[in-house]
Design an enzyme around this catalytic site. Structure first.
Site, PDB file in Angstrom:
ATOM      1  NE  ARG A   1      56.366  43.262  27.143  1.00 45.25           N
ATOM      2  CZ  ARG A   1      56.912  43.033  25.943  1.00 45.25           C
ATOM      3  NH1 ARG A   1      56.141  42.857  24.886  1.00 45.25           N
ATOM      4  NH2 ARG A   1      58.211  42.964  25.793  1.00 45.25           N
ATOM      5  CG  LEU A   2      56.430  36.074  28.893  1.00 47.51           C
ATOM      6  CD1 LEU A   2      57.363  35.207  28.062  1.00 47.51           C
ATOM      7  CD2 LEU A   2      55.649  35.224  29.886  1.00 47.51           C
ATOM      8  CG  LEU A   3      56.413  40.381  34.827  1.00 47.00           C
ATOM      9  CD1 LEU A   3      55.634  40.374  36.136  1.00 47.00           C
ATOM     10  CD2 LEU A   3      56.846  41.810  34.474  1.00 47.00           C
TER      11      LEU A   3
ATOM     12  CG  HIS B   1      45.443  31.978  32.994  1.00 47.45           C
ATOM     13  ND1 HIS B   1      46.069  32.603  31.938  1.00 47.45           N
ATOM     14  CD2 HIS B   1      45.041  30.765  32.539  1.00 47.45           C
ATOM     15  CE1 HIS B   1      46.054  31.795  30.890  1.00 47.45           C
ATOM     16  NE2 HIS B   1      45.438  30.675  31.221  1.00 47.45           N
TER      17      HIS B   1
ATOM     18  CG  ASN C   1      48.447  36.417  36.210  1.00 48.46           C
ATOM     19  OD1 ASN C   1      48.052  37.463  35.692  1.00 48.46           O
ATOM     20  ND2 ASN C   1      48.519  35.277  35.529  1.00 48.46           N
TER      21      ASN C   1
ATOM     22  CG  ASN D   1      39.961  40.729  35.786  1.00 42.18           C
ATOM     23  OD1 ASN D   1      39.296  40.152  36.643  1.00 42.18           O
ATOM     24  ND2 ASN D   1      40.072  40.272  34.536  1.00 42.18           N
TER      25      ASN D   1
ATOM     26  N   GLY E   1      41.107  46.620  31.112  1.00 42.48           N
ATOM     27  CA  GLY E   1      41.097  46.896  32.557  1.00 42.48           C
ATOM     28  C   GLY E   1      39.821  46.560  33.304  1.00 42.48           C
TER      29      GLY E   1
HETATM   30  C1  GAR Z   1      41.311  38.744  31.502  1.00 45.77           C
HETATM   31  O1  GAR Z   1      40.416  37.765  31.031  1.00 45.77           O
HETATM   32  C2  GAR Z   1      42.491  38.105  32.198  1.00 45.77           C
HETATM   33  O2  GAR Z   1      42.148  36.940  32.905  1.00 45.77           O
HETATM   34  C3  GAR Z   1      43.392  37.782  31.033  1.00 45.77           C
HETATM   35  O3  GAR Z   1      43.300  38.899  30.204  1.00 45.77           O
HETATM   36  C4  GAR Z   1      41.989  39.471  30.341  1.00 45.77           C
HETATM   37  C5  GAR Z   1      42.154  40.932  30.627  1.00 45.77           C
HETATM   38  O4  GAR Z   1      40.907  41.577  30.643  1.00 45.77           O
HETATM   39  N1  GAR Z   1      44.735  37.527  31.462  1.00 45.77           N
HETATM   40  C6  GAR Z   1      45.548  36.641  30.878  1.00 45.77           C
HETATM   41  O5  GAR Z   1      45.237  36.006  29.896  1.00 45.77           O
HETATM   42  C7  GAR Z   1      46.896  36.464  31.550  1.00 45.77           C
HETATM   43  N2  GAR Z   1      47.482  35.234  31.200  1.00 45.77           N
HETATM   44  P1  GAR Z   1      40.721  42.912  31.442  1.00 45.77           P
HETATM   45  O6  GAR Z   1      41.792  43.882  30.933  1.00 45.77           O
HETATM   46  O7  GAR Z   1      39.328  43.370  31.077  1.00 45.77           O
HETATM   47  O8  GAR Z   1      40.877  42.632  32.893  1.00 45.77           O
END
Ligand code: GAR
Length: 217
Positions: free
Chosen positions: A93-95, A111, A109, A16, A14
């Site tokens: 999770r894929l939606l 990425h 989202n 982000n 968490g």
């Molecule tokens: C982040 O780096 C985010 O960009 C990535 O997961 C991490 C979550 O970290 N998301 C993906 O890969 C989605 N395709 P966080 O829980 O510390 O935010």
């Protein structure tokens, strides 16, 4: 007028989510974080959200027989919390198409790669293996296909000679925490919109991303 309510969907630590919560704490931020929903009961992000006094919910995917029923439960939780905009923040999770279509233009989202390169998992390992010189992150509107969708904002970072997936990932994550609140701000102010499958942005000034590789001079 009340601010749009944001639902943040997480699966893990968490960080982000915290960047969104912290940004939204500023009085001039054009949205409030209405709730955090995790599909994993043990996600560390849930504890962090609670500590920040944000309402949390668990919608455990293991309790549902298929993707449709899980997504229906998610949608119900979002509706009960009167959520206007959804941020996927490390939500793994894929939606279903049905859920994504319902939230079109209102679900974003982040990425950890410069899309359309390196969709999916292990983006930093793969960027290093490919020998790219620039890597980064992307915030985009969510469409039914994974890690595809009209791009709101990207930030680039250099890939250094001695980088490991960890060091590169940390450099990218720092940028994620800057651009995700910026993107949410643009969407909630109505300055970034989805029009005919493309993002239209009205005069928005953003901090220039750090660049460029190889370093000049
Ligand atoms: C982040 O780096 C985010 O960009 C990535 O997961 C991490 C979550 O970290 N998301 C993906 O890969 C989605 N395709 P966080 O829980 O510390 O935010």
């Amino acid at each position: 007028m009340s601010k749009p309510r944001v639902g943040v969907l997480i699966s893990g630590r968490g960080s982000n989510m915290m960047s969104l919560i912290e940004a939204a704490a500023a009085p001039d931020f054009p949205a409030e974080i209405g709730c955090v929903i995790s599909n994993r009961p043990d996600a560390h992000g849930v504890v962090r959200a609670q500590a920040a006094n944000i309402p949390t919910r668990i919608v455990d995917h293991k309790a549902y027989e298929d993707r449709s029923s899980f997504d229906a439960a998610l949608d119900e939780a979002l509706t009960e919390e009167q959520i206007d905009v959804v941020c996927l923040a490390g939500f793994m999770r894929l939606l279903t198409r049905a859920l994504v279509m319902k939230w079109t233009g209102r679900m974003i989202n982040i990425h950890p790669a410069l899309l359309p390169s390196f969709k999916g998992l292990n983006t930093h390992e793969r960027a290093l293996a490919e020998g790219v010189k620039i890597h980064g992150c992307t915030v985009h509107f969510v469409t039914p296909e994974m890690d595809v969708g009209p791009i709101l904002i990207q930030a680039a970072v250099p890939v250094l000679e001695d980088d490991t997936p960890g060091s590169l990932g940390a450099r990218v994550l720092e940028q994620e925490h800057l651009v995700y609140p910026q993107a949410l701000r643009m969407v909630c102010e109505g300055r970034a919109r989805l029009e005919n499958g493309r993002v239209v942005i009205d005069g928005f000034e953003m901090a220039p991303p750090p660049l460029v590789v190889p370093p000049l001079g």
